[in-house]
Design a protein around this motif. Sequence first.
Motif, PDB file in Angstrom:
ATOM      1  N   LYS A  77       3.028  -3.003  27.878  1.00 52.81           N
ATOM      2  CA  LYS A  77       1.794  -2.877  29.040  1.00 52.81           C
ATOM      3  C   LYS A  77       1.200  -1.453  28.609  1.00 52.81           C
ATOM      4  O   LYS A  77       1.732  -0.304  28.474  1.00 52.81           O
ATOM      5  CB  LYS A  77       2.577  -2.806  30.318  1.00 52.81           C
ATOM      6  CG  LYS A  77       1.476  -2.215  31.418  1.00 52.81           C
ATOM      7  CD  LYS A  77       2.204  -2.120  32.613  1.00 52.81           C
ATOM      8  CE  LYS A  77       1.309  -1.925  33.726  1.00 52.81           C
ATOM      9  NZ  LYS A  77       1.738  -0.744  34.905  1.00 52.81           N
ATOM     10  N   ASN A 116      -4.786  -5.058  27.876  1.00 53.54           N
ATOM     11  CA  ASN A 116      -5.159  -5.554  29.416  1.00 53.54           C
ATOM     12  C   ASN A 116      -4.244  -4.914  30.492  1.00 53.54           C
ATOM     13  O   ASN A 116      -4.398  -5.249  31.619  1.00 53.54           O
ATOM     14  CB  ASN A 116      -4.995  -7.163  29.522  1.00 53.54           C
ATOM     15  CG  ASN A 116      -3.566  -7.786  29.192  1.00 53.54           C
ATOM     16  OD1 ASN A 116      -2.788  -6.798  28.861  1.00 53.54           O
ATOM     17  ND2 ASN A 116      -3.570  -9.004  28.849  1.00 53.54           N
ATOM     18  N   SER A 118      -1.480  -5.327  31.378  1.00 51.67           N
ATOM     19  CA  SER A 118      -0.674  -6.510  31.922  1.00 51.67           C
ATOM     20  C   SER A 118       0.745  -6.423  31.306  1.00 51.67           C
ATOM     21  O   SER A 118       1.123  -5.876  30.341  1.00 51.67           O
ATOM     22  CB  SER A 118      -1.317  -7.719  31.858  1.00 51.67           C
ATOM     23  OG  SER A 118      -0.391  -8.927  32.281  1.00 51.67           O
ATOM     24  N   THR A 119       1.686  -6.902  32.206  1.00 51.81           N
ATOM     25  CA  THR A 119       3.311  -7.042  31.490  1.00 51.81           C
ATOM     26  C   THR A 119       3.604  -8.502  31.347  1.00 51.81           C
ATOM     27  O   THR A 119       4.606  -8.846  30.945  1.00 51.81           O
ATOM     28  CB  THR A 119       4.223  -6.563  32.661  1.00 51.81           C
ATOM     29  OG1 THR A 119       4.164  -7.526  33.847  1.00 51.81           O
ATOM     30  CG2 THR A 119       4.115  -5.110  33.028  1.00 51.81           C
TER      31      THR A 119
END
Length: 167
Positions: A77, A116, A118-119
Amino acid sequence: MKFKNSIIQTSISFALFFLSGSCFAVDFSISRTNPNTYSDGVLRLLPLDNANNTSRWVYFGNTTKRAVFYNAECQVKSADNFTWYNINLEIVAPGGGVTVLSPSNSDNALCSSKGNNSTGNWSSNSTHGTYTPTVAGWHQVRVRGQLMGYSTGESVRIDDVSLIINN
């Protein structure tokens, strides 16, 4: 003619069976299904099993070259495209000398960020190297990981790990 073909096929099958068995003997294997998340840039030993053992002892009875394989699901992430999770495969010989298997040495990205933050960017990845023991005996096997290019708020999650050593 059918009998002759049957004998040839049987002979080939036995030959392949014995050859494949001698070429791909597994010295050691272990797996971990519990996830780990790290939110820092620390170089650390990674757990190899669900009991959180970070190393294992493997007996090499000869000095034949071994192939070492490490597999894991991984996600990074990060808000940039420059953060990755480095993996080093290490073997400690009976005398204490540490060998970091190539292509390791702090430049082997197991997974990286898509930038991004994000995970949800899972991937299933592997790295491998070879090791030739200089002496027979008990060798310690371990894996180190480090989030490279780390900035505050970034993290890595490792899950479903396996380590295999083939003789």
